[in-house]
Scaffold this motif. Structure first.
Motif, PDB file in Angstrom:
ATOM      1  N   ASP A 609       1.061  -1.111  -0.024  1.00  0.00           N
ATOM      2  CA  ASP A 609       0.058   0.002   0.109  1.00  0.00           C
ATOM      3  C   ASP A 609       1.137   1.199   0.049  1.00  0.00           C
ATOM      4  O   ASP A 609       1.739   1.477   0.927  1.00  0.00           O
ATOM      5  N   GLU A 611       0.524   4.216   0.871  1.00  0.00           N
ATOM      6  CA  GLU A 611       0.215   5.185   2.063  1.00  0.00           C
ATOM      7  C   GLU A 611       0.775   4.391   3.292  1.00  0.00           C
ATOM      8  O   GLU A 611       1.321   5.460   4.065  1.00  0.00           O
ATOM      9  N   THR A 612       0.426   3.418   3.444  1.00  0.00           N
ATOM     10  CA  THR A 612       0.398   2.741   4.662  1.00  0.00           C
ATOM     11  C   THR A 612       1.496   1.715   4.781  1.00  0.00           C
ATOM     12  O   THR A 612       2.078   1.573   5.877  1.00  0.00           O
ATOM     13  N   GLU A 614       1.626  -1.167   4.155  1.00  0.00           N
ATOM     14  CA  GLU A 614       0.813  -2.333   4.313  1.00  0.00           C
ATOM     15  C   GLU A 614       1.111  -3.409   3.226  1.00  0.00           C
ATOM     16  O   GLU A 614       1.055  -3.167   2.025  1.00  0.00           O
ATOM     17  N   ARG A 668      -2.225  -5.887  12.686  1.00  0.00           N
ATOM     18  CA  ARG A 668      -1.806  -4.491  12.836  1.00  0.00           C
ATOM     19  C   ARG A 668      -1.394  -4.042  14.219  1.00  0.00           C
ATOM     20  O   ARG A 668      -1.903  -4.671  15.119  1.00  0.00           O
TER      21      ARG A 668
END
Length: 669
Positions: A609, A611-612, A614, A668
């Protein structure tokens, strides 16, 4: 009729309602009583005013699916009950001697839908229904009709005699005569039965279902081992049977605590047709009327998934079904309440207002040939019409099949032929041992015991067996594969609740230790569908919260979409397709029922991802990029159906994916 009236003759002359049922080779049961029409299956009057149990024969029409909220052309056909006041067992020879034998002529005979029009319907269903992911298979019927100018009861009794004399392999041969309605047939298929006594536990019944599929039309002179071998080697016929077994296991898992075990396959040999069949058995404590309700109706005469099959039938059949594909349900008092014996109403002729109607249907799958399905309806209609003597019979085949004095080379014992037996047995090599072997809630897999999927326990809190089971919420997206998933989850030690998509509240979704977002029909991109939109909400909310999630088939595609992975229709549907795939380093034989797929560039093994940061691991086909499975922080998904009988490695793969979703290391934070 003879000059000296027998009990049967006296019953016929009385004009009162009655039924004749042949369930063995020696006797015919004669049931007489009063007719009561009721609205709901729960209203079937199994007790009199003093609560004493009584026997009831119920004719359940197809329109009864409205009880479950399913679509149909509603003709308001009555749920007709013959409340039995007398039940006699008569020698078959005596019954034959009392029945008329003069052939009944038919006029203006033919199918209500011409062959080419029916073939066009087949093409449309394959392209627009199966091709759009609406289901794996659908049964579309048409009717053979004719005018009959003789007394209806005389015609029916003549046909019943012909069936007794010339049909073989039937589960029930029957005639039911009630005011304004006459049905006579030889059904090959027991839809569902519930019998008290061993091996059922005290207070429970043994439930049996008998999925039959695949239709081999005998050549002139009858079937042989060589001609039957070609039929048994057909991929279409084999997969057609597997799909209906899957669909009936969904029903068994809904009514039986042990989910149901399959045995077979066997041959069902009749005068003009041979079918393949399995037997499913489990135990239940349900009222037999509720068992009947939860198993409306057989996928062999509707399709799968059941709810959407009813919608597809309504779109493509032009007239109501009446009693076709319903059941004749005999409720008999027993030590634990009532036993149930309910064959499917197929291979049946109906006579109303001087018109004969013989409904027949073909099971349409992804590789159906329209002309072949036209031929199948002709074969099924001929099976009924030939048996009742309305068209010429294959006398050579009958002699070979029925005459014990025929030469050994001419007699049919096809199931005992070594080559045939080998072909039948080989089918089970493809199937999941979980459904072939006895099951119980005990004996979870090693992964479940040691990776936290079975129990929520901490070190020092006692043995896993003393801890509370983790809770699993299974969200049903209108495919009752969820009942099979729930049974496997219970086998792995979870406390399971199933909730329909529209009843799965945000609080319930949030409270579960793990949410299993289930499969369903349709296009995962169709946000105009309230069902699709709600399933997307559930999948996204659970993933965004970092709470354990397993997404299956349709929900897997939705999860992929939330991750930015493209969705696309397959070039050819994978409905009822078994594939060998790699699921994160574990080769697995998995059953697929999908028309759409998530797809990545071939060779892609993860997505990050932007943005994160992940990371989502991707298991995909190395050539096409079709995504088979995903896993990331607190979630996992699978395109195939791990609960299907086609998933030989289903339970183990389910265990591993759940262990990942539940693993603290995968979550998470």
């Amino acid at each position: 009729m003879t000059a000296s009236p027998t009990l049967l003759e006296a019953t016929v002359r009385s004009g009162e309602p009655f039924a004749l049922i042949a369930r063995d080779a020696d006797t015919v049961e004669l049931l007489t009583g009063d007719v009561v029409d009721v609205d709901l299956l729960a209203d079937i009057p199994l007790h009199d005013a003093s609560a004493a149990p009584r026997e009831v024969l119920a004719l359940v029409p197809f329109r009864q699916v409205v009880e479950r909220g399913f679509d149909c052309h509603d003709d308001q056909a009555p749920l007709r009950c013959l409340v039995v006041t007398a039940h006699h067992s008569l020698p078959r020879a005596e019954v034959l001697a009392a029945l008329p034998a003069e052939p009944v002529a038919l006029a203006d005979a033919g199918f209500d839908i011409p062959d080419e029009e029916y073939a066009d319907i087949v093409r449309t269903v394959i392209a627009d229904e199966i091709g759009r992911g609406e289901g794996a298979n659908f049964v579309i019927r048409r009717d053979f009709t004719a005018r009959v100018d003789v007394d209806p009861l005389t015609a029916g009794l003549t046909w019943f005699r012909a069936l007794l004399e010339h049909e073989r392999g039937a589960y029930w041969t029957f005639l039911v005569s009630t005011p304004g309605h006459l049905a006579v047939g030889a059904s090959p298929e027991a839809h569902v039965s519930a019998q008290s006594g061993p091996p059922a536990a005290p207070g429970s019944t043994t439930v049996t279902m008998n999925p039959i599929s695949g239709t081999f039309r005998h050549p002139a002179g009858g079937a042989t081992a060589d001609t039957l071998t070609e039929f048994l080697s057909s991929t279409k016929e084999t997969e057609e049977l597997f799909m209906v077994v899957d669909e009936e296991l969904k029903m068994m898992s809904a009514v039986c605590s042990d989910g149901g075990r399959i045995t077979g396959p066997h041959l069902k040999e009749m005068s003009r047709l041979t079918h393949t069949e399995y037997m499913l058995r489990g135990t239940s404590t349900m009222d037999p009327r509720e068992i009947l309700r939860e198993t409306m109706f057989a996928p062999t005469v509707t399709g799968s998934p059941m709810q959407n099959a009813c919608t597809v039938i309504t779109r493509h059949e032009r007239t109501p079904r009446g009693y076709y594909s319903g059941v004749a349900a005999l409720f008999t008092p027993s030590t634990s309440g009532h036993d149930l014996d309910a064959p499917i109403l197929i291979r049946t002729a109906y006579l109303v207002d001087g018109r004969l109607r013989v409904p027949v249907g073909a099971t349409l799958v992804r590789h159906s040939d329209p002309d072949g399905e036209v031929g199948e309806t002709h074969g099924k209609a001929a099976g009924v019409l030939g048996a009742i003597g309305a068209i010429p019979r294959d006398e050579a085949a009958e002699r070979a099949a029925l005459d014990e004095d025929a030469p050994a080379a001419e007699r049919r014992a096809l199931a005992d032929d070594p080559q045939i037996a080998e072909l039948l047995a080989a089918r089970n090599e493809r199937l999941a041992p979980f459904w072939l072997n006895p099951q119980g809630p005990e004996s979870p897999s090693e992964g479940a015991r040691h990776e936290g999927a079975r129990h929520d326990s901490s070190p020092g809190e006692g043995s896993p067996g003393e801890a509370a089971a983790r809770t699993a919420l299974v969200v049903d997206a209108e495919d009752r594969f969820t009942t099979m998933l729930a049974h496997q989850l219970r086998h792995l030690g979870f406390a399971v609740t199933i909730a329909p998509w529209h009843a799965a509240s945000d609080d319930a979704v949030d409270a579960a230790d793990v949410v299993v977002a289930g499969p369903g029909p349709g296009d995962p991109r169709d946000d105009a569908s309230p069902r699709i939109a709600r399933m997307r909400e559930i999948v996204a909310a659970r993933k965004d919260a970092g709470r354990p999630l397993l997404a299956v088939c349709l929900s897997h595609q939705m999860l992929a979409d939330t991750l930015g992975i493209a969705l696309a229709p397959l070039a050819a549907p994978h409905q009822g397709l078994q594939k060998e795939v790699d699921v994160f380093g574990h080769p697995a034989s998995i059953g697929f029922y999908n028309t759409f797929t998530a797809r990545v560039q071939p060779g892609t093994t993860e997505r990050v991802d932007p943005e994160t940061g992940e990371v989502t691991e991707i298991a995909a086909d190395p050539a096409s990029g079709d995504v088979y499975a995903l896993r990331g922080p607190g979630y996992a998904s699978i395109q195939g159906h791990l609960e299907s009988i086609l998933s030989r490695d289903g339970l183990e793969t389910l265990d591993r994916l759940l262990a990942h979703a539940l693993s603290p290391a995968a979550a998470r934070g």
